[in-house]
Design a protein around this motif. Structure first.
Motif, mmCIF file in Angstrom:
data_model
loop_
_atom_site.group_PDB
_atom_site.id
_atom_site.type_symbol
_atom_site.label_atom_id
_atom_site.label_comp_id
_atom_site.label_asym_id
_atom_site.label_seq_id
_atom_site.Cartn_x
_atom_site.Cartn_y
_atom_site.Cartn_z
ATOM 1 N N ALA A 63 15.824 -22.497 13.540
ATOM 2 C CA ALA A 63 15.389 -21.557 12.499
ATOM 3 C C ALA A 63 14.987 -22.295 11.227
ATOM 4 O O ALA A 63 13.957 -21.984 10.608
ATOM 5 N N PHE A 64 15.781 -23.289 10.838
ATOM 6 C CA PHE A 64 15.442 -24.044 9.621
ATOM 7 C C PHE A 64 14.205 -24.908 9.831
ATOM 8 O O PHE A 64 13.428 -25.116 8.896
ATOM 9 N N GLU A 65 13.999 -25.409 11.046
ATOM 10 C CA GLU A 65 12.763 -26.144 11.325
ATOM 11 C C GLU A 65 11.554 -25.226 11.206
ATOM 12 O O GLU A 65 10.512 -25.626 10.668
ATOM 13 N N ASP A 66 11.677 -23.993 11.692
ATOM 14 C CA ASP A 66 10.591 -23.012 11.531
ATOM 15 C C ASP A 66 10.357 -22.698 10.059
ATOM 16 O O ASP A 66 9.207 -22.595 9.607
ATOM 17 N N LEU A 67 11.456 -22.550 9.312
ATOM 18 C CA LEU A 67 11.336 -22.262 7.880
ATOM 19 C C LEU A 67 10.642 -23.416 7.168
ATOM 20 O O LEU A 67 9.776 -23.198 6.301
ATOM 21 N N GLN A 68 10.994 -24.647 7.526
ATOM 22 C CA GLN A 68 10.349 -25.824 6.935
ATOM 23 C C GLN A 68 8.848 -25.794 7.190
ATOM 24 O O GLN A 68 8.044 -26.020 6.270
ATOM 25 N N THR A 69 8.446 -25.497 8.418
ATOM 26 C CA THR A 69 7.025 -25.451 8.768
ATOM 27 C C THR A 69 6.298 -24.372 7.977
ATOM 28 O O THR A 69 5.201 -24.592 7.453
ATOM 29 N N LEU A 70 6.890 -23.193 7.880
ATOM 30 C CA LEU A 70 6.265 -22.077 7.147
ATOM 31 C C LEU A 70 6.120 -22.403 5.665
ATOM 32 O O LEU A 70 5.082 -22.105 5.048
ATOM 33 N N THR B 253 3.335 -24.925 5.199
ATOM 34 C CA THR B 253 2.024 -24.271 5.312
ATOM 35 C C THR B 253 1.677 -23.547 4.019
ATOM 36 O O THR B 253 0.537 -23.610 3.536
ATOM 37 N N LEU B 254 2.656 -22.850 3.444
ATOM 38 C CA LEU B 254 2.429 -22.150 2.178
ATOM 39 C C LEU B 254 2.160 -23.155 1.064
ATOM 40 O O LEU B 254 1.276 -22.947 0.218
ATOM 41 N N GLU B 255 2.899 -24.253 1.064
ATOM 42 C CA GLU B 255 2.707 -25.282 0.044
ATOM 43 C C GLU B 255 1.307 -25.891 0.150
ATOM 44 O O GLU B 255 0.629 -26.109 -0.865
ATOM 45 N N ASP B 256 0.865 -26.157 1.374
ATOM 46 C CA ASP B 256 -0.488 -26.707 1.572
ATOM 47 C C ASP B 256 -1.550 -25.730 1.070
ATOM 48 O O ASP B 256 -2.539 -26.136 0.448
ATOM 49 N N ALA B 257 -1.352 -24.443 1.369
ATOM 50 C CA ALA B 257 -2.316 -23.423 0.926
ATOM 51 C C ALA B 257 -2.336 -23.332 -0.592
ATOM 52 O O ALA B 257 -3.396 -23.131 -1.199
ATOM 53 N N ALA B 258 -1.175 -23.487 -1.219
ATOM 54 C CA ALA B 258 -1.110 -23.451 -2.685
ATOM 55 C C ALA B 258 -1.778 -24.669 -3.288
ATOM 56 O O ALA B 258 -2.451 -24.578 -4.327
ATOM 57 N N GLU B 259 -1.620 -25.834 -2.652
ATOM 58 C CA GLU B 259 -2.229 -27.060 -3.180
ATOM 59 C C GLU B 259 -3.748 -26.973 -3.202
ATOM 60 O O GLU B 259 -4.395 -27.556 -4.080
ATOM 61 N N VAL B 260 -4.330 -26.253 -2.242
ATOM 62 C CA VAL B 260 -5.783 -26.082 -2.224
ATOM 63 C C VAL B 260 -6.247 -25.313 -3.463
ATOM 64 O O VAL B 260 -7.363 -25.500 -3.943
ATOM 65 N N LEU B 261 -5.373 -24.459 -3.983
ATOM 66 C CA LEU B 261 -5.725 -23.606 -5.114
ATOM 67 C C LEU B 261 -5.377 -24.210 -6.467
ATOM 68 O O LEU B 261 -5.515 -23.555 -7.487
ATOM 69 N N THR B 262 -4.907 -25.441 -6.463
ATOM 70 C CA THR B 262 -4.551 -26.052 -7.735
ATOM 71 C C THR B 262 -5.145 -27.444 -7.833
ATOM 72 O O THR B 262 -5.556 -28.031 -6.838
ATOM 73 N N SER B 263 -5.195 -27.952 -9.043
ATOM 74 C CA SER B 263 -5.700 -29.307 -9.269
ATOM 75 C C SER B 263 -4.597 -30.138 -9.882
ATOM 76 O O SER B 263 -3.681 -29.621 -10.521
ATOM 77 N N PHE C 176 -3.871 -18.509 1.526
ATOM 78 C CA PHE C 176 -2.614 -18.504 0.780
ATOM 79 C C PHE C 176 -1.826 -17.229 1.065
ATOM 80 O O PHE C 176 -0.616 -17.277 1.326
ATOM 81 N N VAL C 177 -2.501 -16.095 1.023
ATOM 82 C CA VAL C 177 -1.849 -14.807 1.295
ATOM 83 C C VAL C 177 -1.329 -14.771 2.734
ATOM 84 O O VAL C 177 -0.204 -14.318 2.993
ATOM 85 N N ALA C 178 -2.128 -15.255 3.677
ATOM 86 C CA ALA C 178 -1.711 -15.274 5.084
ATOM 87 C C ALA C 178 -0.477 -16.150 5.272
ATOM 88 O O ALA C 178 0.447 -15.796 6.023
ATOM 89 N N ALA C 179 -0.442 -17.297 4.599
ATOM 90 C CA ALA C 179 0.709 -18.205 4.713
ATOM 91 C C ALA C 179 1.966 -17.546 4.147
ATOM 92 O O ALA C 179 3.061 -17.665 4.725
ATOM 93 N N TYR C 180 1.809 -16.856 3.013
ATOM 94 C CA TYR C 180 2.967 -16.153 2.452
ATOM 95 C C TYR C 180 3.447 -15.054 3.394
ATOM 96 O O TYR C 180 4.660 -14.898 3.618
ATOM 97 N N ASN C 181 2.529 -14.286 3.959
ATOM 98 C CA ASN C 181 2.919 -13.172 4.832
ATOM 99 C C ASN C 181 3.628 -13.660 6.098
ATOM 100 O O ASN C 181 4.512 -12.979 6.623
ATOM 101 N N GLU C 182 3.240 -14.839 6.606
ATOM 102 C CA GLU C 182 3.960 -15.426 7.738
ATOM 103 C C GLU C 182 5.396 -15.743 7.336
ATOM 104 O O GLU C 182 6.342 -15.505 8.103
ATOM 105 N N LEU C 183 5.561 -16.281 6.146
ATOM 106 C CA LEU C 183 6.906 -16.564 5.646
ATOM 107 C C LEU C 183 7.683 -15.268 5.451
ATOM 108 O O LEU C 183 8.870 -15.193 5.803
#
Length: 562
Positions: free
Chosen positions: A57-64, A67-77, A303-310
């Motif tokens: 479960a924690f490995e799944d949480l880490q992956t999710l 993914t959210l962190e990667d999506a957020a990084e695309v939206l920031t500089s 970003f929204v999709a990554a959050y909704n998966e989490l």
């Protein structure tokens, strides 16, 4: 990590099964004793299974979260020069339209823009395309007969190439001559081919590699006799058979006529490369360079999709039914780390800034539904990106600005967000001697040209780079942005070396290792005990057997008299 699956029963195979003189099944007694010992191991193995479910479960949480962190990084500089940024907010897009409804703009001009292009509108008109110079020689009955020529032919086309003397011998045919010319083509900028004019007519053709460049034979006074004999030039140096003239590209931008030697033009509009495809004099092609709203929209969707998966994961592990307790799949129900993650993400989504119109996710049409999933009102988001692109970018992304060209915000990975004025003092040689805010020079440490926010201070994490050489006061504004803040917040959990999830996984895996050692010890003890019992029962059977033999001997001596 090794895994031991729990079992519902244990089995011990005796190496010395004995029975016969008594009605006691010693093998069953040994097995029962072994099973009793192994019941503890089964309980431990069940505990291992539960811990391993937590690990998964924690490995799944880490992956999710990653993914959210990667999506957020695309939206920031990051805090860096605009010219080196590659985030979604610096992307540009180009659109073409034609003044003639019957002419497709993309058939006339192609365009490629990079992140350095400025937003704007341009009017283009293509009057003439650049063409590669082509010359035809004499016609020949075949391609194999020697031309009976001896000497050199000097060739070059354009200032970017060098003249080469190509050796010609009497036995060389036009096909041989073409091959010799092509061996030097990368140097001379001239290539050769043989054109079949008819069944009994063949022509040697020379072509300039680059458009707009004329083929020359007399560079630095070179002998042109071979060129004349092959039919390329006249005695006066003029071309004998010019198949295609070396035309320049002629086009206009906003009414200003421009000439270039190539149909690929990348030095007229900064960040824009034009590809001229067709001559359409009188037809105006409008080029619009805009912020790349489509890519920004897609990045926000991801970003929204990554959050909704989490969010789906959190719902699963928080499932609870009154009277029944936590759901079977809610492995992390009540776990403090999951609760902390959930709070951190929700806090990040509630970020607001000082924007006039687009200061929160809700202002972009991105809201939480009854189950706390994010939903997008596409019309509102599209309108925001079209009319307020920079303000939307500021909501998501880091922004570090100063009112001096000499000072750059080179890093801002702390919690500070706001505006302050820093007073920078230099000596006669331009070296920084101090940097203070409101008279306090302890808030920044000077390191060469860097001003580093003091650890534990208000500006911790802020690093400024000073490129000036005179004292000055500079206003600095740092805005972290929703995605920037969320990225830094999530790193506390996702960091592979010292993140909270990595630490938890390490402890859980150590727990599994310890439990597996316990199972191994219990199994070893149970096996040893069963072996001892087997040996003991075997000894008893042996003694009974000896007594039975003695009894039989006594009965033989005195008869069967009880």
């Amino acid at each position: 990590m090794s895994t031991i699956n729990s079992t519902s029963s244990s089995s011990y195979a005796s190496s010395s099964y004995v029975s016969g003189l008594t009605d006691i099944d010693t093998a069953e007694l040994v097995q029962d004793a072994y099973d009793t010992k192994m019941e503890v191991a089964d309980l431990v193995e069940a505990e291992i299974d539960e811990v391993e479910l937590e690990v998964a479960a924690f490995e799944d949480l880490q992956t999710l979260l990653e993914t959210l962190e990667d999506a957020a990084e695309v939206l920031t500089s990051e805090a860096e020069l605009d010219s080196s940024r590659d985030d979604v907010w610096v992307g540009k897009a180009a659109y073409l339209s034609s003044s003639d409804a019957n002419t497709d703009a993309s058939d006339v001009v192609g365009v490629l823009v990079d992140d350095t292009a400025s937003v704007g509108s341009y009017t283009l008109e293509v009057k003439q395309l650049a063409a590669a110079h082509k010359l035809g020689g004499n016609t020949n009955a075949d391609t194999t007969t020697g031309q009976s020529l001896s000497g050199t032919i000097s060739l070059v086309a354009g200032d970017d190439h060098e003249a080469v003397d190509v050796e010609i011998t009497e036995d060389m045919s036009i096909a041989d001559i073409a091959e010799a010319i092509n061996e030097a083509a990368t140097t001379t900028g001239v290539s050769a081919s043989v054109l079949k004019v008819s069944d009994d007519e063949y022509m040697l053709v020379l072509s300039a590699v680059d458009t707009g460049q004329e083929i020359a034979f007399d560079t630095d006074g070179a002998d042109t006799s071979i060129a004349r004999s092959l039919g390329f030039v006249e005695a006066d140096g003029s071309y004998s058979n010019e198949l295609v003239t070396a035309d320049q590209a002629i086009f206009s931008i906003d009414g200003v006529e421009v000439t270039r030697s190539s149909n690929t033009v990348d030095d007229v509009i900064d960040g824009v490369t034009l590809y001229l495809y067709a001559e359409e004099e009188g037809t105006e092609i409008t080029l619009e360079v805009e912020d790349d709203a489509n890519s920004a929209y897609s990045a926000i969707e991801e970003f929204v999709a990554a959050y909704n998966e989490l969010r789906s994961f959190i719902i699963t592990h928080q499932a609870y039914e009154v009277g029944e307790g936590a759901d079977e799949d809610a492995v992390l129900f009540g776990d403090s780390l999951l609760s902390s993650v959930s709070s951190a993400v929700y806090d990040g989504l509630s970020f607001t800034n000082g924007g006039d119109t687009y200061a929160s996710l809700a202002s972009l049409g991105i809201t939480l539904d009854d189950s706390n999933y994010l939903v997008i009102d596409s019309a509102v988001l599209e309108e925001a990106l079209v009319t307020g692109f920079d303000e939307v970018a500021a909501l998501f992304s880091f922004s570090g600005n100063t009112d001096s060209e000499d000072l750059l915000v080179s890093e801002a990975n702390g919690s500070y967000s706001g505006t302050f004025t820093i007073d920078i003092a230099t000596d006669a040689d331009g070296n920084i001697t101090s940097a203070s805010v409101d008279g306090d020079d302890s808030l920044f440490t000077v390191s060469d040209n860097k001003l580093i926010g003091t650890a534990g201070g208000e500006y911790e994490g802020v690093t400024l780079f000073f490129g000036g050489d005179t004292s000055q006061s500079v206003e600095v504004t740092v805005t972290n942005g929703l995605a920037y803040d969320l990225t830094n917040s999530l790193d506390r959990y996702t960091n592979s070396s010292d993140g909270l999830i990595a630490n938890r996984l390490e402890r859980l895996e150590e727990q599994v290792d310890d439990l597996e050692d316990d199972v191994e010890d219990i199994t070893e003890d149970a096996t040893k005990y069963a072996a001892e019992l087997t040996e003991r029962y075997s000894a008893i059977e042996a003694e009974l057997y000896q007594l039975q033999l003695l009894r039989e001997q006594l009965e033989a001596l005195w008869g069967d008299d009880d």
